[in-house]
Enzyme design. Structure first.
Site, PDB file in Angstrom:
ATOM      1  NE  ARG A 181      45.465 -25.671  29.982  1.00 13.37           N
ATOM      2  CZ  ARG A 181      45.429 -26.805  30.676  1.00 13.37           C
ATOM      3  NH1 ARG A 181      46.459 -27.633  30.655  1.00 13.37           N
ATOM      4  NH2 ARG A 181      44.362 -27.145  31.373  1.00 13.37           N
ATOM      5  CD  GLU A 216      46.900 -28.500  23.484  1.00 11.36           C
ATOM      6  OE1 GLU A 216      45.827 -28.967  23.912  1.00 11.36           O
ATOM      7  OE2 GLU A 216      47.896 -28.363  24.198  1.00 11.36           O
ATOM      8  CG  HIS A 231      46.704 -31.360  26.559  1.00 11.72           C
ATOM      9  ND1 HIS A 231      46.295 -30.056  26.455  1.00 11.72           N
ATOM     10  CD2 HIS A 231      46.737 -31.627  27.889  1.00 11.72           C
ATOM     11  CE1 HIS A 231      46.076 -29.559  27.657  1.00 11.72           C
ATOM     12  NE2 HIS A 231      46.335 -30.495  28.547  1.00 11.72           N
TER      13      HIS A 231
END
Ligand code: GLV
Length: 319
Positions: A236, A265, A283
């Protein structure tokens, strides 16, 4: 069974698909065979629903749970569940599942892909060719060999273990940091990430994001990794102090980075766009058709187990 007005009674259990507008559950249509789906916290069904599927990193907060007084299960569609208020779920007696190790191999492949790309400069070479520079090629900056690199894995759960297996096959050595030393694992263990960084050429970040691991890769760790060191993050974004990382990269104080995840993000720090020693990815580490199949299966299996009072397939266990 037919009702009085001859309509067929619907026995499919009710399930809430909880998602931000930008997230869609892959293969969601397949769930309809088994479950009756709705997707709004404002629906009258919200008061009676017992299970929720959390799509992607859609937050599940105390406020979300306040809309759902009968909820007893949150089914995550990801390995990491930092977007779910786990303490609040525990307090309310709500079980939580994640995807278990269904996608670990995909994520590990991607971590290795980022590492190969950053160290051998594959994306940079591609840009070089596409921009027509090859015919005038002078000194093209060399990449470096993968074999022999000292890999430090931060979080040796199922993803980290798959990464280790792959990189040992490349001739790398592996060491790791995690909350506890794993008795059955032979790779050297470092109780803190700083010491792991001192003894690594590449850090691969694969652990869960928790209060304890937030910014686990900080200025001290980046300094310890050094000018020849690389960082790969498939965990993450907030595992890394992104502002510090950007500074280190811009100033050439670490060798490069491969990043699939970011602190905010889908926003990526613009300073990184100009750097050829950084590979950026939106991602995507889990995203393959095979992984979507596996994801779908694990979600259905957890829901079926729940609705027939059987043990859940992949209750969330923190690494
Ligand atoms: O980021 C993806 C996941 O946690 O599965």
């Amino acid at each position: 069974m037919a009702t009085e007005d001859n309509e067929v009674e619907d026995h499919r259990p009710l399930v809430l698909i909880h998602h931000l507008p930008s997230f869609k559950l892959p293969l969601q249509d397949r769930l309809i065979t088994h479950f009756r789906l709705f997707d709004s916290l404002a629906s009258p069904d919200a008061s009676s629903v017992r299970a929720l599927i959390c799509v992607g990193t859609t937050p599940v907060t105390a406020d979300t749970l306040d809309h759902l007084p009968s909820l007893r299960l949150v089914v995550g569609s990801s390995a990491g569940l930092d977007h779910v208020d786990l303490a609040e779920c525990r307090r309310r007696g709500i079980a939580v599942t994640n995807t278990g190790d269904a996608n670990s191999e995909n994520v590990a492949d991607y971590a290795v892909a980022l590492l190969l790309d950053v160290l051998r400069r594959v994306s940079a070479a591609d840009r070089f060719v596409r921009s027509g520079l090859w015919p005038q090629m002078g000194e093209y900056p060399l990449g470096c060999k993968i074999g022999g690199k000292r890999i430090g894995i931060v979080g040796l759960g199922s993803i980290g273990s798959e990464v280790a297996k792959r990189l040992v096959a490349f001739g790398c050595t592996v060491a790791y940091n995690s909350r506890n030393k794993k008795p059955s694992v032979l790779y050297p263990y470092y109780a803190n990430v700083h010491d792991l960084a001192v003894n690594s050429d590449v850090l691969i970040v694969c652990c869960a994001l928790t209060n304890e691991t937030h910014h686990i890769i900080n200025k001290d760790v980046l300094t310890a990794l050094g000018r020849e060191g690389f960082i790969i993050n498939v965990g993450r974004g907030a595992l890394v102090d992104e502002k510090e990382l950007v500074q280190f990269l811009v100033q050439g104080e670490i060798g490069g980075a491969g990043l699939d995840v970011f602190e905010n993000e889908p926003n990526v720090p613009k300073e990184l766009f100009a750097l050829d020693n950084v590979v950026l990815s939106p991602h995507l580490a889990i995203s393959t058709p095979e992984s979507f199949e596996a994801l779908n299966e694990v979600i259905i299996a957890n829901l079926k187990a729940f609705f027939s009072s059987k043990p859940l397939l992949s209750p969330f266990q923190q690494e």
